[in-house]
Every structure is written in C-alpha cells, then in structure tokens.
Design a protein around this motif. Structure first.
Motif, short mmCIF file in Angstrom:
data_model
loop_
_atom_site.label_atom_id
_atom_site.label_comp_id
_atom_site.label_asym_id
_atom_site.label_seq_id
_atom_site.Cartn_x
_atom_site.Cartn_y
_atom_site.Cartn_z
N TYR A 191 11.11 4.97 -5.00
CA TYR A 191 11.99 5.35 -3.91
C TYR A 191 11.14 5.90 -2.77
O TYR A 191 10.14 6.58 -3.01
CB TYR A 191 12.99 6.41 -4.36
N VAL A 192 11.53 5.60 -1.54
CA VAL A 192 10.75 6.04 -0.40
C VAL A 192 11.30 7.34 0.18
O VAL A 192 10.58 8.30 0.35
CB VAL A 192 10.71 4.95 0.69
N SER A 193 12.60 7.35 0.49
CA SER A 193 13.15 8.59 0.98
C SER A 193 14.51 8.76 0.33
O SER A 193 15.39 7.94 0.51
CB SER A 193 13.28 8.57 2.50
N SER A 194 14.62 9.80 -0.47
CA SER A 194 15.79 10.01 -1.31
C SER A 194 16.11 8.66 -1.96
O SER A 194 15.20 7.89 -2.26
CB SER A 194 16.93 10.54 -0.47
N SER A 195 17.39 8.37 -2.20
CA SER A 195 17.66 7.03 -2.75
C SER A 195 18.16 6.12 -1.65
O SER A 195 18.86 5.15 -1.91
CB SER A 195 18.66 7.12 -3.91
N HIS A 196 17.81 6.44 -0.40
CA HIS A 196 18.21 5.59 0.72
C HIS A 196 17.46 4.27 0.73
O HIS A 196 17.99 3.24 1.09
CB HIS A 196 17.96 6.29 2.05
N MET A 197 16.19 4.33 0.37
CA MET A 197 15.34 3.14 0.45
C MET A 197 14.45 3.09 -0.77
O MET A 197 13.97 4.10 -1.24
CB MET A 197 14.47 3.18 1.70
N VAL A 198 14.21 1.87 -1.22
CA VAL A 198 13.35 1.72 -2.39
C VAL A 198 12.39 0.57 -2.10
O VAL A 198 12.69 -0.34 -1.33
CB VAL A 198 14.23 1.50 -3.65
N LEU A 199 11.22 0.66 -2.67
CA LEU A 199 10.22 -0.41 -2.55
C LEU A 199 9.99 -1.00 -3.92
O LEU A 199 10.01 -0.25 -4.90
CB LEU A 199 8.90 0.15 -1.99
N PRO A 200 9.76 -2.30 -4.08
CA PRO A 200 9.68 -3.32 -3.03
C PRO A 200 11.02 -3.51 -2.31
O PRO A 200 12.06 -3.33 -2.90
CB PRO A 200 9.31 -4.58 -3.81
N ARG A 201 10.90 -3.91 -1.05
CA ARG A 201 12.07 -3.85 -0.20
C ARG A 201 13.16 -4.85 -0.55
O ARG A 201 14.28 -4.74 -0.05
CB ARG A 201 11.67 -4.01 1.25
N GLY A 202 12.84 -5.85 -1.39
CA GLY A 202 13.87 -6.79 -1.82
C GLY A 202 15.04 -6.07 -2.48
O GLY A 202 16.17 -6.53 -2.45
N LEU A 203 14.75 -4.91 -3.07
CA LEU A 203 15.81 -4.15 -3.74
C LEU A 203 16.81 -3.56 -2.75
O LEU A 203 17.92 -3.19 -3.12
CB LEU A 203 15.19 -3.01 -4.57
N ALA B 12 0.84 -1.20 0.00
CA ALA B 12 0.00 0.00 0.00
C ALA B 12 0.88 1.25 0.00
O ALA B 12 0.59 2.23 -0.70
CB ALA B 12 -0.92 -0.01 1.22
N ARG B 13 1.96 1.18 0.75
CA ARG B 13 2.83 2.34 0.85
C ARG B 13 3.48 2.64 -0.50
O ARG B 13 3.61 3.79 -0.91
CB ARG B 13 3.90 2.05 1.90
N ARG B 14 3.88 1.55 -1.18
CA ARG B 14 4.51 1.72 -2.49
C ARG B 14 3.52 2.33 -3.48
O ARG B 14 3.84 3.27 -4.21
CB ARG B 14 5.00 0.35 -2.99
N GLN B 15 2.29 1.81 -3.44
CA GLN B 15 1.30 2.32 -4.39
C GLN B 15 0.94 3.77 -4.08
O GLN B 15 0.76 4.59 -5.00
CB GLN B 15 0.07 1.43 -4.39
N ALA B 16 0.87 4.09 -2.78
CA ALA B 16 0.58 5.47 -2.40
C ALA B 16 1.69 6.38 -2.91
O ALA B 16 1.44 7.48 -3.40
CB ALA B 16 0.46 5.58 -0.89
N LYS B 17 2.91 5.87 -2.81
CA LYS B 17 4.06 6.66 -3.25
C LYS B 17 3.98 6.92 -4.76
O LYS B 17 4.28 8.02 -5.23
CB LYS B 17 5.31 5.85 -2.91
N LEU B 18 3.56 5.90 -5.50
CA LEU B 18 3.45 6.06 -6.95
C LEU B 18 2.33 7.02 -7.31
O LEU B 18 2.45 7.84 -8.22
CB LEU B 18 3.22 4.68 -7.60
N MET B 19 1.20 6.93 -6.58
CA MET B 19 0.08 7.84 -6.84
C MET B 19 0.50 9.27 -6.55
O MET B 19 0.18 10.20 -7.29
CB MET B 19 -1.12 7.48 -5.95
N ARG B 20 1.22 9.41 -5.46
CA ARG B 20 1.68 10.73 -5.05
C ARG B 20 2.60 11.32 -6.13
O ARG B 20 2.51 12.51 -6.45
CB ARG B 20 2.43 10.58 -3.73
N ALA B 21 3.46 10.44 -6.67
CA ALA B 21 4.38 10.90 -7.72
C ALA B 21 3.59 11.39 -8.92
O ALA B 21 3.93 12.40 -9.54
CB ALA B 21 5.32 9.77 -8.11
N LEU B 22 2.51 10.70 -9.22
CA LEU B 22 1.69 11.08 -10.36
C LEU B 22 1.07 12.46 -10.11
O LEU B 22 1.06 13.34 -10.97
CB LEU B 22 0.60 10.03 -10.55
N ARG B 23 0.57 12.63 -8.88
CA ARG B 23 -0.05 13.91 -8.52
C ARG B 23 0.98 15.04 -8.58
O ARG B 23 0.74 16.10 -9.13
CB ARG B 23 -0.65 13.78 -7.12
N LYS B 24 2.14 14.76 -8.02
CA LYS B 24 3.17 15.81 -7.95
C LYS B 24 3.74 16.12 -9.32
O LYS B 24 4.39 17.15 -9.51
CB LYS B 24 4.30 15.35 -7.02
#
Lengths: 559, 336
Positions: free
Chosen positions: B240-252, B11-23
């Motif tokens: 990416y979740v916060s800068s390039s420190h973390m990316v989702l899915p977390r396997g990456l 859900a967090r990943r998808q929210a992040k993608l939706m947010r990116a679309l909005r922004k």
C-alpha cells in the motif's frame, strides 16, 4: 421405487466440496437411484476416504475409476463414459443415466424426475445444437473446435493456444471429421436413455471416434452431443440442468438469496451452487420444498435476472460516474443521466424568467448555476438533491461533475438552468454540454450587455469588461455552432428572437413539456430596451472597437 | 506508459517494502496467534489507538461477515484497548509507541504484517470506524465475494469511504459500547462527489461528501481522499502506498470500468462522526500525528465544538446496501 431395481442412474463428477457432493449423492440414493461417484484424482486420498466413510456401503453406490479432469479435457468424457458403463453393467433396470457435477443441486424431488423419465422412455435429454447454428458459444471458436489441432491449454497457455490457432488458420490446416459425424454441441450435462448410451459405448468405431474427439477443443461439450445424433431416436434438445454462463463462459454461482428464483426454474437440476449456500441445500434436499405451495415455472424470469446483471457489467447506468464506473466521453453512451435545458440570455431579457419557466413547464427551474458568487439553486436553496452544495468553490473544483452529479441525483426531474458569459463555465464544460445529446441549449446572443445597460453592476473598466464578455460569448457560440454538436441547440441574435418572441419561447418550452402552453401563462415580462442604442453608441465612442458592437447595431433598432 | 515510469513505480514499491521491513522493528508482538490462520481465511489488518469503546462492535461486525483473524497494531493506547484485544482469541496484537506519522500513518506497519502473514490470503485493511458493505452483504458472507472475485481473476475490490453523520449536534447522541454506530450516524451525502483520474497510479481520486461540503469548502482540493481498495488478495510483492487509497503494483488500482460498464464495488461506511470524535480531535491536535498537520482535526475541533449540525435537508438516511447501489455509490457489477 424398488431399491433393487433402480430406473435412474446418476453419474456425479466431483472435484471440490465433497461434503456437498455426498449430501446430493445421499439424496439420489434415498430415492432409489443408482449413483456412480467419480472423484477427480487430484483430490487427496484422505478426503476420498472420509467421503466413503461418510456415505458408507450402499447397494446402489459405485465408485468410478478416478481420472484427472482438467477443464475442457478429454478425461471428463472418459469419466462420464466409465461411470455410465459401470451403472449400465451393474443395474439392468436402469432406463436413463443422468450426468451431473458435484456442485449440481436437484431442484425437485427425485421421484418427479423418475416419473418424468419413465413417461419418456427412450427419449434423450441433451442439448445438441448443430455447430453451424450455435450462436451462444463464448470463446470465439465454433466449427474450428472440430477441425483444428489444440496442443496447448486454453486456460494455462493462452498465448500459445492463440498462436497455434492463428498459424493453422493461415495454412488452412483442417482435420477431417470422421464420417458420418455431424458436429453438434451443447451443455455438457445430459440425461441419456439406455439404448442410446449402449449404442454409443458399443459402437464398432468407438475407438476411432475417441481418437478424433481427443483432439477437439472442449470435447465434453461435443462428444455425446454429436454421437447422440447418430443413435438417438427421440431427442429433447434441452438440458435438464439449469446453467447460466457469464460473459467469460464461466457458470454463474447460485447463493441462498436465489432460492425463490430457483423455485421458478423448469429444470430438474441447477449448477453451480456455492458450496456454502446452506439454505439452498437445506431447502431442495429435504422435503421442505413440498411443504410450500408450488410456484408456476417462469424460466424467462431467471434469464432476465442474469441478463440484467450482464448489462450492468457491460453497459452500466448512463450518466453515472462512481468508483467502479468512469467512462470517457467517447464511450458511445449518454454522458449524463437524463435530459436537461440550458438557457442563455433569456433571464436578462425577461424579468423572473426562471419563475415563468417553472410555471409553464411544471419544473423547478434554477437560476445561474455557474454564477461567480454561488450556484443559484431554485428558491435560493443552499443544498440541492444529493447534498450538492451551492458553494462556488466546491462547484468550480469540478464543474463537470457538479453537472453530472446534479443530473444523476435528480433523475426523473428535468433540470433547467441559465448560463451567461460572465458565469464560471469553463470551455471543457461548454464542449461537454454541446456534445451531450441530453442537453437542450437555447441562447439569445448579445443579452450579456443588458445588465450593464441597465446599470445592475458597474465594472471598473467597462470597456475591458465588455470586450471580455464578448470574447466569452463568441467562444460559446463557436462551440454551439461547431459540427461536433449533439445537443439540441437553438441560437438567436437578439433581433431575430424579438421578431417572434412568443413562438420562439413556445418552441423551447414545448421541448421541455410537450403539452406546455404559454398561452395560459402569457409571455414573461420583458425588460425595457429603450435607450440601448444610445448606450451602445456611448460604448463605441468611449473607444470600444466597433467590430465588437457590429452585431448589436441592427438589433436595437427593433424597438 | 513508458518503461521509465514502470521502473520508477517498481523502485517505489520496493522502497516501500524495505521501509516496511525497517519500521517493523518498532513493533512488539503482544500476542501472536497467527499459527491459527488457515489457508483460506480472510484476514483483517488494523492500526488503532484508544478505541476501547468501539472495538466490540467492530470485531463482531467483521466476525459475522466471516473474517477469521484480526492482525492489529496498537499505537500506544492507555484506555484498556490493549488488554481487551489481548483477550480476544481471534486477534494477534502488536504494540508500538513509535510515531504514527513517521510510519506513514500506520501503512508501513501494516504493509509489514501483510507481507509476513497476508500472502495468498484475502486481506482487508480497515480502521476501527470503517465498516465494509458489499453487494448482497445481507445474505452472503464475505467468502462468497472473495470466491467470486477469485473466479473472475480479480485481485482487488474497491470500496469508497462514505462519511456517515448524525442529525443534530454530535455531542447530543453519545455512543454506547457495543452499539451499532449507524443507529446514530445514519445520514450521508448521496451525490456530491468529485472524481479525477490519477494517471500515474491508475486510480480514481474521489473527494466530496460531508467533509468537503462543510470543512473544506474553502479549499476543496485539500479534502480527504475517499477512494479505497481495502480488500486485496495479497502477495508479498504488493505494498500500500498511502493508507488503503492506493496500492502497488498499480494494476490493482484499476477497479473501475472505462468502457461504460460497471465493476462490482462496495462501500466503507465511515462512523467517524460520533461524539467520540470530540475527545479524539482534542487529543490528536496535541499529538499532531495526523495527515497534513492534523488539518482535518483542527477543522472538526473548531466547527464541532460549536455544536454545528452536519446534517442538511438534502442528507439521505441510510437503509441498506441496495439503497446505496441504486444511488450509484456502489455497484453489483455482474455479480448476480
């Protein structure tokens, strides 16, 4: 060599980087070798046309019928067969056929190879190892490659592949190996003599054998390798092509910076070359190589180079914690990078103990690295190797990495430091050191009272403070005396230690520097213990539970 | 890992993608040359503001490594950055005056550009002061690395941020346009890094270096994160979740080995501590557009203005990647 009568034929199996393949093909053609190009049928026709245009019509060049060659599929064998047949049929003078891929690179002038082959007429150069002895196989299956059925792709349908193997194992399903075949395996890149190839390709049971090998796993590593044993007269079981596999069974790539390494190979070709390794192609395909003084072959050096890389991937550097290596404590490897020594109680008993220790062992001994105020590095330094700060807050943020960083950053120099009950050594760090076989921990119990006794500091509530220190030391002792300890631990009570201080110190120092002799330095200056008994009695009379002081009662009577 | 966590992260990943679309509505394409991108190209994504001085070296550095196209978001520059970038034939440029902070410090904008143009490409996310160093960088182009990662089935590559600094007061060695910043900032802290595991996102949380040693000694837990996964074979499902420190899915984020071995990794040399930071710190304090109330910049402003030396006698002078590999800051892994 006469271009009309080539003595060497080269079958090249290509599927990517066709420009590089063309470059290599030209190399062979220029040297008067016949070339049969097999281009994977997955390659778009446009690229093939471009390749043909680039190479032009050459009397020694033939195009083999195109097949789709998936990894480990029968078609790789079929393409090799048809390429070899084509060359043998068209050029009567060919004595040997070499099989290579489009990303193989010749390491020596073609003439050298031709000379070598002419001198070994009738010899087959093919790695062919009896399957029961082939211990280099990666991927798990050895004899079973020849006796099970493989309806699923290992690369694309791994799960089904594994289940199918399990099922057949359970029901003891086993295909019959046609007589008189003896399963052999080896590198898929070979160089066979005309006689042997003829015998293989015209054998009356060829169809039967083919049907059988089509059902085997990775037949390109076993078809020729097995059949050569039927027909070959002289077999050199060593491939002319250098291939180094990684632990996933994929060939390692060679890059420009491997040039000097490749020059040391005793092979005639190497695979796989990264297509953009311009320098390698430039060097080995022109006469540049001949202009340089030759280097003696040292194939062991190449093996070692790749073994080291493999080891770095699987074992890594012990004691290193970094972005791409973060093992848990129970990984079975040393958790620190080198031996170190931890002392407790010594500096409270002896004046300037760290200085004395440094003199005796030749090391730079630290003070209390985990003191509440700051990390007391040797000589009061504010930063130590690796820019490790003496700030207590930074150290306490990750006490364990403070230690592992220190040991890592000072590799080659043994670290010695003191701890005591009031220091900021959290329980997990204590356990970490106790379980670390690199640690040497020497502790004289009860010494934590000495600074209080000497009045070096005065806590508000002496009783509570002593009880607290006592509790912390008890914890240290319980850790050091547990059965999980792997460190080199020596624990004395104050009385025990004072029975033979010299030999005790000697035994500790000898572990740090085997030839250390405390005789030359003398004993460190021991602090006076006069009146300790009275101090303890006073503590008890103030209300400290006698049980806490029980340990000290006998000890102070020594002096 | 429970199903619940999996769903939460999804859900967090998808929210992040939706947010990116909005922004993405905030972005205005100044020049879009993405039609020049070929299938195997390595792409670089950057957000920047007023970096005219540093850009020439930055672009050349990555061009030499083999980056084929730069996709950049200019967040309100007024020093000629915009015109300079517009003139570069391998740059596609978007501009926005919207809040950097409200776009999660540029992550939302770049997530969108990566979603739109980065899928199936190896994508590098680097600020203008971050320079990727990988094993064999002196003899092999970046394509050699990505080809090898492909052959290993790896989709992400770790490169820790390594803060570089000069010897002596920062203001005393001014940076010239086009200059290699590591001629000036050529010192670093070799072994004072703290690593903790973040079980939720699977990543390692690395802090330390000169910034923690000097600016955050009283609050080490607030020191900036240095772990980064800047090179990813991108898919439209990633974010990416916060800068390039973390990316989702977390396997990456699983770019490290846990059985004792070493995975291959690189370093992002961080040329933050040049004289340019003085002006930047002042400006950023005004704008308050940085992480945690620009706490970092406040600290820089205070200490650097007094001419404080970041260098200490245990600082290490930078030589090359092999040195960093020996020091254990990066690793060749089994890339031979």
């Amino acid at each position: 060599m006469n271009t009309a009568t080539p003595s060497l034929g080269v079958v090249m199996l290509c599927h990517t980087a066709l420009d590089r393949a063309a470059q290599v093909a030209r190399f062979w053609l220029k040297a008067g070798c016949a070339v049969a190009l097999h281009i994977d049928s997955a390659v778009p026709q446009a690229q093939v046309t471009a390749l043909q245009a680039e190479l032009g019509a050459h009397p020694l060049l033939r195009m083999a019928p195109r097949l789709r060659c998936d990894w480990g599929s029968w078609n790789i064998v079929a393409a090799s067969q048809s390429g070899a047949e084509l060359l043998l049929r068209e050029f009567d003078s060919i004595g040997h056929v070499l099989l290579c891929s489009g990303s193989c690179l010749p390491l020596r002038p073609a003439a050298d190879l031709v000379t070598h082959l002419n001198a070994n007429e009738g010899t087959d150069f093919i790695e062919s190892v009896a399957v029961d002895h082939a211990d280099w196989i990666t991927g798990g299956l050895s004899r079973e490659r020849f006796t099970l059925y493989f309806p699923f792709s290992w690369r694309k349908q791994r799960w089904l592949f594994d289940r199918a193997v399990d099922l057949q194992r359970r029901f003891h399903i086993s295909r019959e190996i046609p007589r008189p075949l003896e399963p052999h395996m080896g590198s898929q890149w070979w160089c066979l003599s005309r006689a042997t190839l003829d015998a293989i390709l015209t054998h009356p049971k060829r169809k039967r054998f083919e049907r059988y090998f089509k059902g085997c796993w990775i037949p390109d590593e076993s078809y020729f390798q097995t059949l050569v044993r039927l027909h070959g007269r002289r077999i050199e079981s060593h491939s002319l092509t250098l291939v180094k596999f990684d632990r996933n069974g994929r060939p390692n790539l060679f890059y420009d910076d491997h040039l000097q390494l490749l020059r040391r190979s005793d092979c005639y070709l190497a695979r796989k070359i990264w297509p953009q390794a311009d320098k390698l192609y430039q060097f080995f395909l022109t006469d540049q190589a001949r202009k340089m003084p030759p280097v003696p072959p040292e194939p062991a050096k190449i093996d070692r180079y790749f073994e080291l890389a493999e080891r770095q991937r699987t074992e890594g550097r012990a004691g290193l914690y970094m972005q791409s290596r973060f093992p848990p404590d129970d990984s079975g490897q040393a958790v620190t990078a080198g031996p170190y020594s931890v002392f407790s109680g010594f500096d409270q008993l002896f004046r300037n103990f760290d200085y004395w220790l440094g003199q005796v062992t030749g090391n730079r001994a630290h003070g209390h690295l985990y003191a509440p105020e700051r990390a007391n590095f040797h000589g009061g330094a504010e930063v130590w190797h690796g820019a490790i700060s003496n700030s207590a807050a930074l150290r306490d943020y990750n006490p364990r990495m403070f230690l592992t960083n220190l040991i890592w950053a000072t590799r080659g120099e043994r670290q010695c430091f003191s701890i005591t009950a009031r220091d900021h050594v959290p329980p997990d760090l204590m356990w970490f050191m106790a379980k670390d076989s690199n640690a040497q921990i020497s502790l004289v119990s009860g010494c934590f009272l000495l600074p209080l006794f000497r009045g070096e500091y005065k806590p508000d509530d002496v009783l509570a403070h002593v009880a607290w220190l006592q509790k912390r030391e008890q914890h240290m002792l319980s850790v050091l005396q547990s059965r999980w300890v792997r460190a080199d631990v020596r624990v004395w009570t104050l009385a025990e230690f004072l029975n033979a201080p010299e030999s005790n110190l000697q035994s500790v120092a000898a572990k740090i520097a085997p030839d250390a002799s405390i005789a030359s330095q003398g004993l460190p200056n021991m602090q006076s213990l006069d009146g300790l008994e009275d101090f303890l009695r006073a503590l008890r009379n103030k209300g400290l539970p006698p049980v806490l002081l029980r340990d000290f009662e006998g000890r102070t009577g020594v002096r | 890992m429970g199903l619940k966590t999996q769903f939460k992260l999804r859900a967090r990943r998808q929210a992040k993608l939706m947010r990116a679309l909005r922004k993405s509505l905030e972005l205005r394409a100044r020049v879009n040359r993405t039609d020049r991108i070929r299938p195997d190209d390595i792409l670089c994504f950057t957000t920047l503001r007023n970096e005219y001085l540093r850009l020439p070296y930055f672009l050349d550095y990555y061009r030499q490594q083999g980056v084929a196209h730069f996709l950049m978001v200019d967040n309100g520059s007024d020093d000629g950055t915009t015109d300079y970038l517009e003139a570069q034939r391998d740059v596609s440029l978007w501009t926005t005056r919207a809040s950097y902070k409200a776009s999660c410090f540029g992550v939302d904008w770049l997530n969108h550009l990566q979603w739109r143009y980065g899928a199936e490409h190896w994508c590098l996310v680097a600020d203008v002061d971050e320079f990727l160093l990988y094993p064999y960088a002196d003899t092999r182009p970046l394509h050699a690395l990505t080809d090898w990662l492909d052959s290993q089935g790896r989709k992400s590559f770790s490169a820790m941020l390594l803060d570089m600094y000069p010897k002596g007061p920062i203001a005393s060695q001014p940076y010239r346009e086009g200059q290699n910043p590591f001629e000036i900032a050529r010192w670093f802290d070799a072994a004072n890094y703290s690593i903790k595991r973040n079980p939720l996102m699977n990543n390692l949380w690395i802090q330390g270096g000169v910034r923690q040693r000097l600016f955050m000694a009283d609050a080490p837990e607030q020191a900036p994160a240095l772990n980064k996964v800047p090179l990813v074979r991108w898919s439209r499902k990633y974010a990416y979740v916060s800068s390039s420190h973390m990316v989702l899915p977390r396997g990456l984020n699983r770019v490290y080995d846990e059985s004792g071995g070493e995975q291959a990794s690189g370093v992002l040399l961080h040329a933050k501590f040049l004289d340019t930071i003085m002006a930047k710190a002042g400006e950023e304090l005004q704008r308050c557009e940085h992480y945690a109330e620009s706490r970092e910049y406040r600290a820089y402003d205070l200490t650097l203005r007094e001419g404080q030396n970041l260098w200490c006698e245990q600082s290490t002078e930078y030589i090359n990647w092999r040195q960093l590999e020996i020091l254990g800051l990066m690793s060749k892994g089994d890339w031979a």
